[in-house]
Design a protein around this motif. Structure first.
Motif, PDB file in Angstrom:
ATOM      1  N   ARG A   1       0.742  -1.362  -0.090  1.00 46.50           N
ATOM      2  CA  ARG A   1      -0.464  -0.176   0.106  1.00 46.50           C
ATOM      3  C   ARG A   1       0.514   1.205  -0.103  1.00 46.50           C
ATOM      4  O   ARG A   1       1.512   1.078   0.685  1.00 46.50           O
ATOM      5  CB  ARG A   1      -1.090   0.143   1.704  1.00 46.50           C
TER       6      ARG A   1
ATOM      7  N   SER B   1      -7.388  -0.358  -3.338  1.00 46.30           N
ATOM      8  CA  SER B   1      -6.806  -0.491  -2.225  1.00 46.30           C
ATOM      9  C   SER B   1      -6.981  -1.462  -0.966  1.00 46.30           C
ATOM     10  O   SER B   1      -9.094  -0.912  -0.818  1.00 46.30           O
ATOM     11  CB  SER B   1      -5.990   0.706  -1.205  1.00 46.30           C
ATOM     12  N   ASP B   2      -6.141  -2.314  -0.233  1.00 48.49           N
ATOM     13  CA  ASP B   2      -7.013  -3.115   0.890  1.00 48.49           C
ATOM     14  C   ASP B   2      -6.377  -2.197   2.147  1.00 48.49           C
ATOM     15  O   ASP B   2      -5.252  -1.836   1.403  1.00 48.49           O
ATOM     16  CB  ASP B   2      -6.934  -4.197   0.223  1.00 48.49           C
ATOM     17  N   ARG B   3      -7.315  -2.794   2.844  1.00 47.89           N
ATOM     18  CA  ARG B   3      -5.730  -2.641   4.042  1.00 47.89           C
ATOM     19  C   ARG B   3      -3.741  -2.685   4.012  1.00 47.89           C
ATOM     20  O   ARG B   3      -3.271  -1.657   3.917  1.00 47.89           O
ATOM     21  CB  ARG B   3      -5.798  -3.766   5.215  1.00 47.89           C
TER      22      ARG B   3
ATOM     23  N   ASP C   1      -1.806  -2.212  -2.760  1.00 47.53           N
ATOM     24  CA  ASP C   1      -2.917  -1.415  -3.938  1.00 47.53           C
ATOM     25  C   ASP C   1      -3.124  -2.601  -4.742  1.00 47.53           C
ATOM     26  O   ASP C   1      -1.903  -2.749  -5.374  1.00 47.53           O
ATOM     27  CB  ASP C   1      -2.128  -0.112  -3.970  1.00 47.53           C
TER      28      ASP C   1
ATOM     29  N   GLU D   1     -14.073   3.011   5.832  1.00 51.60           N
ATOM     30  CA  GLU D   1     -12.367   2.632   5.735  1.00 51.60           C
ATOM     31  C   GLU D   1     -12.445   1.600   5.405  1.00 51.60           C
ATOM     32  O   GLU D   1     -11.995   0.655   4.146  1.00 51.60           O
ATOM     33  CB  GLU D   1     -11.096   3.557   6.293  1.00 51.60           C
ATOM     34  N   THR D   2     -12.247   0.671   6.778  1.00 53.51           N
ATOM     35  CA  THR D   2     -11.972  -1.017   6.477  1.00 53.51           C
ATOM     36  C   THR D   2     -13.316  -1.939   5.830  1.00 53.51           C
ATOM     37  O   THR D   2     -12.837  -2.438   5.025  1.00 53.51           O
ATOM     38  CB  THR D   2     -12.379  -1.159   8.788  1.00 53.51           C
TER      39      THR D   2
ATOM     40  N   GLU E   1     -11.880  -1.310   1.854  1.00 56.01           N
ATOM     41  CA  GLU E   1     -11.315  -1.919   2.017  1.00 56.01           C
ATOM     42  C   GLU E   1     -11.109  -3.584   1.626  1.00 56.01           C
ATOM     43  O   GLU E   1     -10.829  -4.163   0.886  1.00 56.01           O
ATOM     44  CB  GLU E   1     -10.133  -2.256   3.124  1.00 56.01           C
TER      45      GLU E   1
ATOM     46  N   THR F   1     -13.369  -4.208  -1.501  1.00 60.60           N
ATOM     47  CA  THR F   1     -11.623  -4.331  -2.802  1.00 60.60           C
ATOM     48  C   THR F   1     -11.116  -5.825  -2.423  1.00 60.60           C
ATOM     49  O   THR F   1     -11.428  -6.321  -3.136  1.00 60.60           O
ATOM     50  CB  THR F   1     -11.302  -2.834  -2.237  1.00 60.60           C
ATOM     51  N   SER F   2     -10.894  -5.829  -1.099  1.00 59.24           N
ATOM     52  CA  SER F   2     -10.256  -7.345  -1.127  1.00 59.24           C
ATOM     53  C   SER F   2     -10.803  -8.144  -1.856  1.00 59.24           C
ATOM     54  O   SER F   2     -10.822  -9.457  -2.936  1.00 59.24           O
ATOM     55  CB  SER F   2     -10.037  -7.587   0.343  1.00 59.24           C
TER      56      SER F   2
END
Ligand code: ARE
Length: 594
Positions: free
Chosen positions: A30, A60-62, A65, A391-392, A395, A398-399
């Motif tokens: 990231r 992006s995840d935790r 990217d 945000e989490t 993420e 996205t993941s």
């Protein structure tokens, strides 16, 4: 740091989008990279002919990217490598030999040939599908003449038990098709309907016959015909991991033991076969005697089940199958099923039931998509339990998206609840910092529905969620459908209806790419873009308690000449010279909390 860069030449990191285009995906630590490039060439062209393409950061995840590029594959044979320029000034070449500072050491990945058979393909209609899931015994009783003997009153105050029956049937579904049209859905997923002693019918006695409490072949054909006339597709539940203990084959084994010619259809530990006190054969779950596990490595069993799958497509014209306990059946069987079913019609849909990660099953050779329970889990955390912020949550989404091909993601059943889980509204009532008011819980569920109806994949409405039905885990989540207007939550119904209509109105919401634009932890709002060549949808989900002024559009140049229409209110906005949106009377678009 080289180890923080990941790519393998297989789905979802490298796969064909169609005959002449490859999608390549790169995972990088990231905020580690300044730019990523893909360099590609025909595999038979001489070294040095590679052309560079700047990769796009798609999410992006935790910790990572994700970057993507679409590589032309005009001759179908592609070699490629990546050049990653890190923020700390170092740069790396990434190829099949690994990640190196020197290009010659890295080598190139080889996509040997875009084999037609291996291009992940899903039915085209999946992009536009909005599903409605029906548990037949609980939806509507359309023919009381075929009620099983022991039906409960539809509006009984007692909660359902594992054994209750309410008399819902296929005529009931036919009678309510216009209701489904009005709601706006265009596909129905029915829980099992074949002969079985239980109310849920996951213990099949006869795969070729409709259970008499639900109707008969004619009723079912009518259902499919009338649904099709209204533009609604019909998907059935296939229970191929196990049969019911009343199936002829298992009965034969029970009766004849080792002498039975069906003994190899199951996993029998010892003879004689006993069901109590514990079954001495493999079953679904933890020793459920009525559900003996089928041995799908036996060719006869495979043929038998594939014939069943074919029969209902040809005989009744169904549009696909949802495959029960898909992760416990061998993959070769699913490959054969796909070959058989898609061989009849490539627009047949195959969705596996997975409560967990399904990556190995979604490379294009088994299922089109799966029931995306991991989406539900993330949505519960964010909307119902409120134990993660924007945000989490973005993420996690996205993941999830990055572990599958784009094609598979467009055929995911995006569900908030099902016949196996607590209803989403009930989770919202219990969630967060204690018991919530009905209004608060409904608002949270409606917001989740706004996301569900604007993200990629096939949204699924579990019957009754649209009128605010409640219920804890199975069997409570299977209460009879509420038809009494006074008990239905009209505002929730209207929200479902308008969100489904919105999805169907804008092609960007069904076929567009998905990119998160911001996730604001302090206000708990996030936004994303769904984009096609002709249209951009900008979705803002405000899970906070204050109005959220919609930030300046992230794609200023492309949107400059465009108007923005608020999907929910119809208000129009244009861009001002300083890049803000404004309505004719000077108002700024705002995402108001529900
Ligand atoms: C019945 C009772 C339940 C009771 C259960 C246990 O109704 O109240 O808890 O028995 O004895 C069908 C019926 C169920 C029935 C079950 C057994 O619909 O009502 O339960 O048969 O007779 C796992 C599997 C997943 C499976 C779920 C249920 O991975 O495939 O368990 N889902 C499918 C169907 C079900 C169906 C069956 C399978 C069997 O959708 O409706 O049940 O054909 C964690 C685990 C998961 C687990 C999940 C749920 O997430 O990691 O693996 O899923 O919990 O338990």
């Amino acid at each position: 740091m080289p180890s923080s860069i990941h790519h393998v030449c297989e789905p979802p990191y490298a796969y064909a989008l169609d005959e002449y285009r490859l999608n390549v995906r790169l995972k990088v630590r990231r905020r580690g990279a300044a730019t990523c490039q893909a360099l590609y060439a025909d595999r038979y062209d001489s070294p040095g002919t590679e052309l560079p393409i700047l990769m796009e950061r798609v999410g992006s995840d935790r910790h990572s990217d994700y970057y993507e590029a679409i590589l032309p594959a005009l001759k179908r044979k592609v070699r490629y490598l990546f050049l990653v320029q890190m923020n700390d000034g170092d740069s790396y070449w990434v190829g099949e030999r690994g990640t190196f500072a020197q290009r010659e050491l890295a080598g190139s990945f080889q996509f040997p040939y875009v084999c037609r058979e291996e291009i992940p393909r899903v039915p085209d209609w999946a992009h536009e599908a909005v599903f409605y899931q029906i548990f037949p015994d609980r939806f509507h009783n359309g023919d009381s003449n075929i009620n099983p003997g022991d039906v409960q009153p539809w509006d009984a105050v007692e909660k359902p038990t594992p054994l209750s029956r309410y008399g819902g049937d296929l005529q009931g579904v036919i009678d309510r098709l216009d209701y489904l049209v009005e709601l706006g859905v265009n596909a129905v997923y029915l829980n099992p309907i074949f002969v079985s002693p239980s109310n849920h019918k996951y213990d099949t006695t006869d795969y070729y016959t409709i259970d008499a409490a639900f109707g008969d072949l004619d009723t079912f054909k009518q259902l499919v015909k009338q649904a099709h006339e209204r533009g609604i597709r019909v998907v059935l539940d296939a229970v191929f991991n196990h049969s019911g203990d009343q199936l002829f084959a298992f009965q034969d084994v029970m009766e004849k033991g080792e002498q039975s010619s069906y003994r190899d259809w199951y996993y029998i530990d010892a003879y004689p076969v006993v069901q109590e006190p514990v079954p001495n054969y493999e079953t679904f779950g933890n020793g459920i005697a009525t559900m003996p596990k089928l041995n799908t490595s036996n060719r006869e069993v495979t043929q038998y089940l594939l014939d069943v799958a074919e029969y209902w497509i040809r005989e009744a014209g169904i549009d696909g199958w949802r495959l029960d306990v898909a992760n416990e059946v061998d993959r070769r069987f699913w490959q054969l099923l796909r070959e058989r079913v898609k061989g009849i019609d490539d627009q047949q849909l195959l969705v596996g039931e997975f409560m967990h990660d399904a990556s190995p099953w979604l490379h294009g050779d088994q299922f089109d998509g799966v029931m995306n329970y991991l989406f539900r889990e993330a949505a519960l955390d964010f909307f119902a339990r409120q134990n993660i912020g924007a945000e989490t949550f973005t993420e996690l989404l996205t993941s999830l998206q990055m572990r599958y091909t784009d094609q598979a993601y467009s055929a995911m059943m995006q569900l908030l609840g099902s016949h196996d889980t607590e209803r989403f509204l009930t989770a919202c009532l219990n969630g967060g910092r204690g018991w919530n008011s009905q209004e608060t819980a409904l608002a949270r569920m409606r917001l989740a529905v706004c996301l569900q109806m604007t993200m990629p994949g096939m949204p699924v409405v579990y019957y009754g969620d649209e009128v605010g039905m409640e219920g804890r885990n199975d069997p409570d989540c299977r209460r009879p459908m509420i038809w009494d207007e006074e008990k239905r939550d009209a505002a929730t119904y209207e929200l479902f209806q308008s969100m489904i209509a919105l999805r169907k109105k804008y092609v960007s919401l069904t076929r567009g790419t998905m990119r998160f634009v911001f996730a604001d932890e302090a206000t708990n709002a996030f936004g994303f873009l769904r984009q096609t060549d002709s249209e951009v949808a900008y979705v803002i989900i405000n899970n906070g308690t204050h109005p959220y002024a919609v930030p300046a559009p992230p794609l200023k140049d492309r949107l400059h000449a465009c108007a923005m229409i608020d999907g929910l209110t119809g208000d129009r906005y244009t861009l001002t010279a300083c890049g803000q949106w404004e309505s004719a009377d000077g108002a700024v678009p705002t995402a108001v909390p529900f």
